[in-house]
Design a protein around this motif. Structure first.
Motif, mmCIF file in Angstrom:
data_model
loop_
_atom_site.group_PDB
_atom_site.id
_atom_site.type_symbol
_atom_site.label_atom_id
_atom_site.label_comp_id
_atom_site.label_asym_id
_atom_site.label_seq_id
_atom_site.Cartn_x
_atom_site.Cartn_y
_atom_site.Cartn_z
ATOM 1 N N GLN A 18 42.956 -11.834 11.033
ATOM 2 C CA GLN A 18 44.027 -10.873 11.265
ATOM 3 C C GLN A 18 44.688 -10.574 9.924
ATOM 4 N N SER A 31 45.226 -3.846 12.313
ATOM 5 C CA SER A 31 44.903 -4.584 13.535
ATOM 6 C C SER A 31 43.430 -4.977 13.551
ATOM 7 N N VAL A 44 43.028 -5.290 21.193
ATOM 8 C CA VAL A 44 43.562 -4.860 19.904
ATOM 9 C C VAL A 44 44.666 -5.837 19.507
ATOM 10 N N ASN A 81 47.414 -7.189 16.944
ATOM 11 C CA ASN A 81 48.346 -7.026 15.844
ATOM 12 C C ASN A 81 49.155 -8.317 15.710
ATOM 13 N N GLN A 82 49.841 -8.474 14.609
ATOM 14 C CA GLN A 82 50.581 -9.710 14.417
ATOM 15 C C GLN A 82 51.654 -9.923 15.478
ATOM 16 N N VAL A 86 49.588 -7.744 21.245
ATOM 17 C CA VAL A 86 48.166 -7.663 21.587
ATOM 18 C C VAL A 86 48.022 -6.783 22.830
#
Length: 207
Positions: A52, A57, A136, A138-139, A142
């Motif tokens: 990540q 993403s 997908v 992302n930090q 999700v």
């Protein structure tokens, strides 16, 4: 694409605990022998781990179908998660879980799971209907998709810096029996293709 006749052990790590997977007809067939025994399973995961990155993403896509609706105690999990024996739940990662209760998305931070609040029923997933499943990551969020439908979104808990602890994980899938399976017909999973993309990554060096 799983359109070969032999399993590619150079790209993928295969684990079999009584349950097996086979190749043929353009798909990887998991639980190919319709195993009913408790504490059995099979797992496929990439040797490569996918990180990540803060500037973009990570997207995982699976094209798969199911030969039947899942019976009680049949569990199919697929997404980004750690290697294991194939008979236990993922220990860390972001993934779908498909059971007789339906299709849910999960994030898992070092063994603590957070599920999506909604699911897609096994009836709506259907039998022998290929779907595109996408995660997908992302930090701080999700998203879980089936075809064009958003299954659910999980916001990263405020106590965690990321959805999972490991940061770089393989693309994985596993079919396992959590306990003795009874009844028929027995579900098998067909996986046609997997894809991992690093999205929206800025490669500009900041000075």
């Amino acid at each position: 694409m799983f359109n070969a006749t032999a399993q590619n052990t150079a790209e993928f790590r295969y684990v079999f605990a009584t349950m097996t997977s086979t190749m043929g007809g353009g798909a990887l067939l998991m639980n190919s022998t319709s195993t009913l025994t408790a504490s059995t399973g099979c797992q496929l995961s990439t040797w490569r781990a996918f990180p990540q990155l803060g500037s973009g993403s990570l997207a995982l896509k699976f094209v798969a179908s199911f030969t039947e609706a899942p019976l009680a105690n049949q569990i199919f999990e697929f997404g980004s998660f750690t290697h294991n024996t194939g008979i236990v739940a993922p220990l860390d990662g972001c993934y779908f879980r498909f059971t007789s209760a339906g299709l849910f998305g999960y994030t898992n931070f070092n063994g603590t799971e957070t599920p999506t609040g909604t699911s897609i029923s096994a009836v709506d997933v259907g039998v022998n209907q290929a779907h595109s499943f996408r995660i997908v990551i992302n930090q701080r969020q999700v998203d879980f998709w089936m075809d064009s439908e958003l299954v659910g979104t999980i916001v990263t808990p405020s106590a965690n810096g990321l959805p999972d602890m490991t940061v770089a994980l393989p693309c994985s899938m596993q079919f396992r029996n959590g306990a003795l399976v009874t009844g028929s017909p027995v579900m098998q999973a067909k996986v046609y293709a997997v894809r991992v993309d690093q999205r929206d990554v800025s490669l500009t060096t900041l000075r």
